[in-house]
Scaffold this active site. Sequence first.
Site, PDB file in Angstrom:
ATOM      1  N   PRO A   1      68.598  24.406  40.853  1.00 50.71           N
ATOM      2  CA  PRO A   1      69.460  23.371  40.237  1.00 50.71           C
ATOM      3  C   PRO A   1      70.897  23.380  40.735  1.00 50.71           C
ATOM      4  O   PRO A   1      71.817  23.664  39.968  1.00 50.71           O
ATOM      5  CB  PRO A   1      69.366  23.701  38.749  1.00 50.71           C
ATOM      6  CG  PRO A   1      69.099  25.166  38.703  1.00 50.71           C
ATOM      7  CD  PRO A   1      68.326  25.530  39.940  1.00 50.71           C
ATOM      8  N   CYS A   2      71.107  23.024  41.990  1.00 52.85           N
ATOM      9  CA  CYS A   2      72.478  22.948  42.499  1.00 52.85           C
ATOM     10  C   CYS A   2      73.249  21.829  41.795  1.00 52.85           C
ATOM     11  O   CYS A   2      74.473  21.808  41.834  1.00 52.85           O
ATOM     12  CB  CYS A   2      72.492  22.783  44.014  1.00 52.85           C
ATOM     13  SG  CYS A   2      71.603  21.355  44.611  1.00 52.85           S
TER      14      CYS A   2
END
Length: 345
Positions: free
Chosen positions: A313-314
């Site tokens: 989850p950047c």
Amino acid sequence: MIKAEEYYQALLDKSPEYEGIFYVGVKSTGVFCRPTCPARKPKFENCEFFETAQEALLASFRPCKRCRPLSHPNQVSELVTTLVNAVEANPEKRWKERDFQELSVDESTARRQFKKRFGMTFVEYARARRMGIAMKQIREGDSVIDAQLDAGYESSSGFRDAFSRIMGAAPTRLGQHHSLKASWLDTRLGPMVAVGDEEALYLLEFVDRRGLEREVERLRKCAKLAVLPGITAPIRSIEKELCQYFEGHLKDFKTPLHLLGSPFQKCVWEELQRIPYGETRSYADIAATIGKPSAFRAVANANGANQFAIVIPCHRVINSNGELGGYGGGLPRKKWLINHEKQGI
Ligand SMILES: [Zn+2]
């Protein structure tokens, strides 16, 4: 990192010492040039800088006719000129042995001369040009991300055709077992490409992401495997998990991932996976957590090099001042993902 301001100044000055150091893609015309091109210089905002000609081709720029960036550093042989022109005359062509014969060109000589001049073989050159064009078609048909977010997404066969052209290179010596499979997934936020073998997922990215073609090319090289259209168990698994995620029923992805990166990048990616669903962190937070508080720029770069959109989850990493920061898949998507997760907790 590309030094855009420095390169732009070199471009204005036509500095010969930057020859071979960078190439400039001009977004308004679609061509790429060497620094010393005699043509009128583009505006800064229309420039995209590359350190190799191949990267410029992969980003769908074609070689400028005036400065002939593929002729660097010296005058090239007639054979190379013939082939570059033949590709430009029919850039979507797949090259076979008999095509070389028709042009009275010896295939192994062509390979050797291309490699020496440009650091890539002729077939790699032709593929880079072809992929760049196919990706451009995908993007042009799919430029309005906001509208998609409002209306939901309907895929069209044109995109799929272009996609198959990119991924469809048939294996030569390697059998079907030694290849990665690539699938097109339609999601709530637009089409994504998933690449995997029977063990793990290697890539999950929005189809219109800038630089996707470079990522696929890098994957091909790092994994030393062909990428062909197809489906595998991990791809089926991620498709199902993405559906559940978009419905708000899934918070942790279980599909196995095969990470290709430096030890530092892997360390950052693992840390990203520890950010809880619905929360955000800053680049500085991540740098501090991995014990390198001054390395937040390197963290931001590793974040940008993430090959698994949504799953790693950047999008949960934002600037320290609360602003969204960047996102390879586009800011409207980042905003949507953050809001979506906030509603789900
Ligand atoms: Zn030029």
